[in-house]
Design a protein around this motif. Sequence first.
Motif, short mmCIF file in Angstrom:
data_model
loop_
_atom_site.label_atom_id
_atom_site.label_comp_id
_atom_site.label_asym_id
_atom_site.label_seq_id
_atom_site.Cartn_x
_atom_site.Cartn_y
_atom_site.Cartn_z
N LYS A 49 23.18 14.36 -39.50
CA LYS A 49 24.38 14.39 -40.34
C LYS A 49 24.62 13.02 -40.98
O LYS A 49 24.29 11.99 -40.38
CB LYS A 49 25.61 14.77 -39.51
CG LYS A 49 25.65 16.22 -39.10
CD LYS A 49 26.97 16.54 -38.40
CE LYS A 49 27.08 18.03 -38.09
NZ LYS A 49 28.35 18.33 -37.38
N ASP A 50 25.21 13.03 -42.17
CA ASP A 50 25.43 11.75 -42.86
C ASP A 50 26.44 10.87 -42.14
O ASP A 50 26.53 9.67 -42.42
CB ASP A 50 25.82 11.97 -44.33
CG ASP A 50 27.04 12.86 -44.50
OD1 ASP A 50 27.83 13.01 -43.54
OD2 ASP A 50 27.23 13.41 -45.61
N THR A 51 27.21 11.43 -41.21
CA THR A 51 28.19 10.64 -40.44
C THR A 51 27.68 10.26 -39.05
O THR A 51 28.42 9.65 -38.27
CB THR A 51 29.51 11.42 -40.31
OG1 THR A 51 29.23 12.73 -39.78
CG2 THR A 51 30.21 11.56 -41.65
N ASP A 52 26.44 10.63 -38.72
CA ASP A 52 25.86 10.30 -37.41
C ASP A 52 25.31 8.88 -37.47
O ASP A 52 24.10 8.65 -37.58
CB ASP A 52 24.76 11.31 -37.06
CG ASP A 52 24.11 11.03 -35.71
OD1 ASP A 52 24.56 10.09 -35.00
OD2 ASP A 52 23.14 11.74 -35.36
N ALA A 74 31.97 10.03 -47.01
CA ALA A 74 32.23 10.29 -45.59
C ALA A 74 31.44 9.31 -44.71
O ALA A 74 31.96 8.78 -43.73
CB ALA A 74 31.87 11.72 -45.24
N ALA A 75 30.18 9.07 -45.08
CA ALA A 75 29.35 8.13 -44.29
C ALA A 75 29.89 6.71 -44.38
O ALA A 75 29.93 5.99 -43.38
CB ALA A 75 27.90 8.20 -44.79
N SER A 77 32.98 5.85 -44.94
CA SER A 77 34.30 5.73 -44.31
C SER A 77 34.22 5.65 -42.78
O SER A 77 35.18 5.23 -42.14
CB SER A 77 35.19 6.91 -44.71
OG SER A 77 34.73 8.11 -44.13
N VAL A 78 33.08 6.05 -42.19
CA VAL A 78 32.95 5.92 -40.72
C VAL A 78 32.20 4.65 -40.33
O VAL A 78 31.88 4.44 -39.16
CB VAL A 78 32.26 7.16 -40.09
CG1 VAL A 78 33.14 8.39 -40.24
CG2 VAL A 78 30.86 7.40 -40.66
N GLN A 96 33.43 -0.39 -44.24
CA GLN A 96 34.54 0.52 -43.96
C GLN A 96 35.85 0.01 -44.57
O GLN A 96 36.64 0.78 -45.12
CB GLN A 96 34.67 0.70 -42.44
CG GLN A 96 35.59 1.84 -42.02
CD GLN A 96 35.52 2.06 -40.52
OE1 GLN A 96 35.28 1.14 -39.74
NE2 GLN A 96 35.72 3.30 -40.10
#
Length: 441
Positions: A49-52, A74-75, A77-78, A96
């Motif tokens: 996942k792009d947020t992993d 999303a990526a 922002s995390v 971020q």
Amino acid sequence: MKKKVLVVGGGGRCHAIVDTLSRSPQVAKIWCAPGNAGIAAQAECVPLKDTDVSGLLSFAKEQGIDLTVVGPEAALSVGIVDAFRAAGLAIFGHTQAATRIESSKEFAKILMEKYGIPTADYRSFSDFQEALDYVNARPFPAVLKYDGLAAGKGVVIAANPQEAEAALRSMLLDEAFGKGRVVVEDHLTGPEFSFMAFVDGERVYPMPLSQDHKRAFEGDKGPNTGGMGAYSPLPFITDEDYEYALEKIMKPVAAGMVAEGCPFKGVLYGGLMKTPQGIKVVEFNCRFGDPETEVVLPRLKTDIYEVFSAVAEGGTSLEALEGTIDREGKVVPASELMPELEWSDEATLGFVLASRGYPGSYSKGFEISGLEDALEEPSIRIYHMGTKAESGQILTAGGRVLMVVGSGKDLREARDKALAAVRKIHCDNLFFRTDIGHWVL
């Protein structure tokens, strides 16, 4: 030595990034996480996942990735950029802290107010009744923005009190996008356009202007979407308009973020409007626009790997203000790392093919055929936005499914080529707008 690149993301914007990187003589191999069925033809897709962030960081270390390029907000922002930089890995994208320009509408408004950047007047609310009373006491239409990330769907232009109440109830009481505040803005009028630029600290390297079409249906009717098509260049923007936007909006916001201690090091997207009172900011995003990237990057003649690596190289952008530290540890001016950007004079125009029902509920898993036929014309590019491969077939797997982009000597030729290609693609559950570019055609 040729380079290994990881692209983070999986939609049409990332397909355009992968496609452009694939033309670089410096790039040996591209991975994309998670990618899609179209990207798989040009890069090896990785089921992450792009947020992993931890998974992506481990993968980049294992594969000896030379450069990572981040597509989706999303990526960012995390904190993927913060993690990669802390590990000493080169990555193209904002920290971020810098992504707040997009992840918080209120932060963006406060920043613009502080640094004199032209935008609509506003007030922010967390209380439903206070917000409703304020909106009802002012002229309609009212612009209501959820103060957070909402995949392009967190803005409502309410034409009357009933629409305003429904939108505020959804955002503040039902928490449709999560718990958050709402920014209420004065309504601006005029054509919107997108101004994207590569930014490294205070240095701003502009891209060609583009315009997307947000509404789902012909004639700019229906609900807001993530974008149903786009084109570039923009005949209605004069040289004076362009200079004003660059000097009074894009450069000041980059300088403002440096002053706030959270400098940009990636792409800044200005969603601007040409109002009767001049160019004003509608919104800022902290990454490539989607679908604008799909019509802008095909016009880039410069090696994009050089552009990405010039922005990504060296520790922090605060160092880059005086000089960028390159990978060998030498201090060189950032201007020496960044190649001169060259752009094609050709026009580009693209149509998004979306699942019936989008941006509301829709079904997936419909077979798409005719893609090879559509690509027979060399000036056509097809970017996959929401597809998957299964048993040798390409299937729909998202709201926006494909974007078909044509290039030509002018916008009319680009449009005609793209439309002819669209008509060769067959799927029982896709629709598209035929009037992309109607502002100028």
